[in-house]
Design an enzyme around this catalytic site. Structure first.
Site, PDB file in Angstrom:
ATOM      1  CB  SER A 581     -16.647  54.477  44.695  1.00 35.24           C
ATOM      2  OG  SER A 581     -17.998  54.457  44.314  1.00 35.24           O
ATOM      3  CG  ASP A 656     -19.299  46.744  43.984  1.00 34.39           C
ATOM      4  OD1 ASP A 656     -20.400  47.245  44.279  1.00 34.39           O
ATOM      5  OD2 ASP A 656     -18.255  47.411  43.847  1.00 34.39           O
ATOM      6  CG  HIS A 688     -18.976  49.938  46.297  1.00 35.30           C
ATOM      7  ND1 HIS A 688     -18.379  49.840  45.059  1.00 35.30           N
ATOM      8  CD2 HIS A 688     -18.949  51.256  46.620  1.00 35.30           C
ATOM      9  CE1 HIS A 688     -18.015  51.047  44.642  1.00 35.30           C
ATOM     10  NE2 HIS A 688     -18.347  51.916  45.563  1.00 35.30           N
TER      11      HIS A 688
END
Length: 724
Positions: A581, A656, A688
């Site tokens: 991320s 995602d 995600h």
């Protein structure tokens, strides 16, 4: 000479001891991680009106500890309750259920979908309500028999007599009763019951002006596309309003929140008597917040309580906490002084006094029975310890109640005389203690076992480093279980580096994820540093990255790089980096903006260009692309592709909806056009984060990418990459 002899003696002793232990597998560290957790009690809590601590041990008994006598006894609770449950036709229980105490010290718990109370003295069982717990986004007030839930983006209420009422019909683009603003600003729900349960405030979100984004579903043939509304930085954002549904009249009244329809509404809460509803209203630039009171019957604004502004950003995260039985007083949390602090206010907007000073408050625990003292958790400056404090509401006198290093979570007895402490300290076994707050005497009542001691895992170390401006930075190092100080080890730097996260704290394993020990046992040093820009260190530490994401973070990470590569047991030519991320963004940035420093990188779910990330988060930290074009340009990973040297693997979940798949796909395309080789892997069914059993596959892929054996396999494919 004696020092080196001692090191080797310790090494061989360690090798012998580790040889007698179990091997920590990747499967055990991920899907079996709960079996590696220390022993604990289930929901310990004080009685409502007595200094007696109750808790369970996941068996048939309920235990109670008397701190005055330092004595524990037990109640055969399952055998006590089951006859009453069976007689009333409810499901019986096999072990002590999760419970809370009612106002008369009765146990409140669930049997299936039935919420029940049980008086241990009279053996009386009472049904409180039926809770249809399988409904989506179920919410209820303190008043029994009333619920709200969401279905097909619409909002429904189940009334006391069981009637289900459609409050508002949702559609593809208009959503009722759900969390909004992509769950920024502390938002986690979309419904807010009044204290009396006769009114329900709810979010209405109109997304029709937001661009749709496709999320592919590969599990059906042919593949199908699900569209979401994804507001990107600098583009149109959704419009949110707040409605109030009156259960008695069936009428909906919308609050008259004026101004830019793209503003943000958060921190929604009711006055303790239900006469007013409070809302924090943030402008889209996020540098100006008004805290307003509204009339729930008319929707009109009654008054502005106060305003907060900041040249970088404001970010209210927590609704007001009202002083029990004092409807005109509440506690507000604010970062206006550089720390998340507590302030005592009147409901007319008058600030009475500041209640906490130069600590980062994480949450309010509660009040004493006279409602004259507030208790809260907070972090002291330049530490990674968590303590609990008390402040006298009338005088402002503050006392730090917990002592010593570590994470100390407090649970205060009804009169404030005792505190139950859960203590979690790096390098020590977890403990439960009871502290006499009047004498500051502590009694340890439980010491947990540590299952990780039965496995071959290496040592963990916490270090403090110094940033270029003198700021204290904390770092963690994990060693292989068979660590030999005479060897030179490769390093994997695990990085996150973004806001609202902290990777290192003074707690068990220094907060390391268990799979990191498996990686270390493959022959790596695993290193992590919390750079400026991360959380729990005050606003100056966090907002220093404003409008320039990536710059300060990289500088701090390179402080860590220099530290770990200077150690005599590290091979400075064999350093890899991995993150997910924001950590994926940092991984690519480190690999390309510090060329030649890292031999390999694995970037998961990476933000590659902040233009393509969501409005609320990105514009808070970067402003809009129109306001800050140079900042967006400098932060874009695309601008450094030419400097990529060495193997890099990108991983993304095809589902995602946080960091959209296009972020990595466009980056791969740009690498192809520039003739840069990169590796790529997609998890077709994951959003995600890759979770469950597939996470074993993910972490194994990360480990394999850094292992020497990978080179051999690639030689067979006529591509030689000397990784480590």
């Amino acid at each position: 000479m004696k020092r080196y002899i001692l090191l080797f003696v310790l090494f061989f002793m360690s090798f012998y001891i580790h040889g007698q232990k179990d091997i920590l597998t990747l499967e055990k560290s991920i899907t079996g991680v709960w079996s590696l957790m220390p022993s604990s009690w289930s929901n310990p809590q004080w009685a409502k009106n007595a200094n007696i601590l109750y808790y369970g041990k996941r068996n048939k008994y309920l235990y109670r500890y008397n701190p005055t006598k330092n004595r524990t006894d037990s109640i055969a609770l399952v055998d006590m309750i089951n006859p009453s449950l069976k007689k009333a036709g409810y499901d019986t229980i096999k072990s002590t259920p999760g419970f809370t105490f009612g106002p008369k010290n009765e146990l409140v718990f669930y049997s299936g979908e039935h919420k029940l109370s049980f008086d241990m003295a009279s053996k009386k069982l009472v049904k409180i309500n039926n809770a249809p717990r399988k409904l989506s986004l179920l919410d209820s007030p303190e008043t029994p028999f009333v619920f709200s839930f969401s279905k097909d983006d619409g909002l429904y209420v189940i009334k006391a007599k069981g009637d289900t009422v459609l409050v508002a019909q949702g559609s593809d683009s208009i959503v009722y009763g759900q969390s909004v603003h992509r769950e920024e600003f502390g938002i986690s729900k979309g419904t807010f019951w009044s204290p009396t349960g006769d009114k329900l405030a709810f979010y209405r979100m109109d997304q029709s002006m937001v661009e749709q984004y496709p999320i592919p579903n590969w599990e059906v043939i042919p593949a199908k596309v699900r569209h979401i509304y994804y507001p990107m930085a600098g583009r149109k954002s959704h419009h949110v309003t707040l409605g109030v549904y009156d259960l008695n009249t069936g009428k909906i009244t919308y609050l008259n929140t004026k101004g830019d329809p793209e503003h943000y509404l958060t921190n929604v809460c009711w006055a303790s008597d239900g006469s007013e509803i409070y809302v924090a209203e943030i402008n889209r630039n996020q540098n100006h917040t008004e805290f307003n009171a509204y009339n729930p019957n008319t929707g009109h604004k009654i008054r502005k309580l106060y305003t907060e502004t900041h040249p970088k950003y404001t970010e209210p995260l927590t609704p007001y906490t009202f002083i029990p039985n004092q409807s005109q007083l509440f506690i507000a949390e604010s970062k206006r002084d550089g720390w998340n602090s507590l302030y005592l206010y009147k409901t007319d907007g008058t600030m009475i006094r500041k209640l906490s000073h130069r600590v980062e408050v994480t949450n309010i625990i509660g009040f004493n029975n006279k409602n004259t003292v507030v208790y809260y958790q907070a972090i002291l400056p330049n530490t990674i310890d968590l303590h609990y404090f008390s402040t006298d509401i009338t005088t402002g006198k503050t006392t730090q109640l917990s002592q010593g290093p570590g994470q100390h979570i407090g649970n205060i007895s009804f009169d404030g005389k005792y505190a139950f402490e859960s203590n979690n300290t790096f390098g020590e076994h977890n403990q439960y203690r009871v502290r006499d707050l009047t004498k500051n005497k502590v009694q340890t009542i439980f010491t947990a076992n540590e299952p990780m001691e039965n496995f071959n895992i290496g040592e963990t170390r916490i270090d403090s480093l110094t940033a270029e401006d003198g700021t204290l930075l904390f770092a963690r190092t994990i060693f292989p279980y068979d660590f030999n100080p005479a060897k030179k080890y490769p390093v994997v730097i695990y990085v996150y580096g973004g806001p609202h996260a902290q990777m290192i704290s003074n707690r068990r394993n220094a907060q390391a994820q268990t799979w990191m020990y498996v990686l270390a046992n493959e022959g790596f040093i695993v290193f992590t540093l919390d750079n400026r820009g991360s959380s729990n260190r005050g606003m100056q530490f966090e907002n220093v990255t404003h409008r320039r994401m990536g710059d300060i973070e990289i500088n701090d990470q390179m402080i860590g790089y220099k530290f770990i590569t200077s150690q005599p047991y590290v091979n400075p030519d064999r350093v890899g980096v991995h993150g997910w991320s924001y950590g994926g963004f940092m991984t690519i940035s480190l690999m390309t903006r510090q060329p030649g420093k890292f031999y390999a990188a694995v970037a998961g779910g990476p933000v590659t260009d902040w233009h393509m990330y969501e409005v609320m988060y990105t514009e808070r930290y970067m402003d809009t692309p129109q306001q800050n074009p140079e900042g967006y340009k400098n932060a874009s990973t695309f601008n450094y592709i030419d400097q990529l040297s060495g193997p890099m693997l990108l991983i993304h979940g095809a589902q995602d909806d946080v960091v959209i798949w296009q972020q990595s796909m466009r980056y791969i395309e740009a690498c192809i056009k520039k003739g840069k080789q990169v590796d790529y892997f997609v998890y077709p069914s994951h959003p995600h984060n890759v979770s469950g059993k597939d996470r074993i596959h993910l972490i194994q892929k990360v480990i394999d990418y850094f292992k020497p054996g990978l080179c051999i396999r690639k030689i067979k494919n006529i591509r030689c990459c000397i990784y480590f």
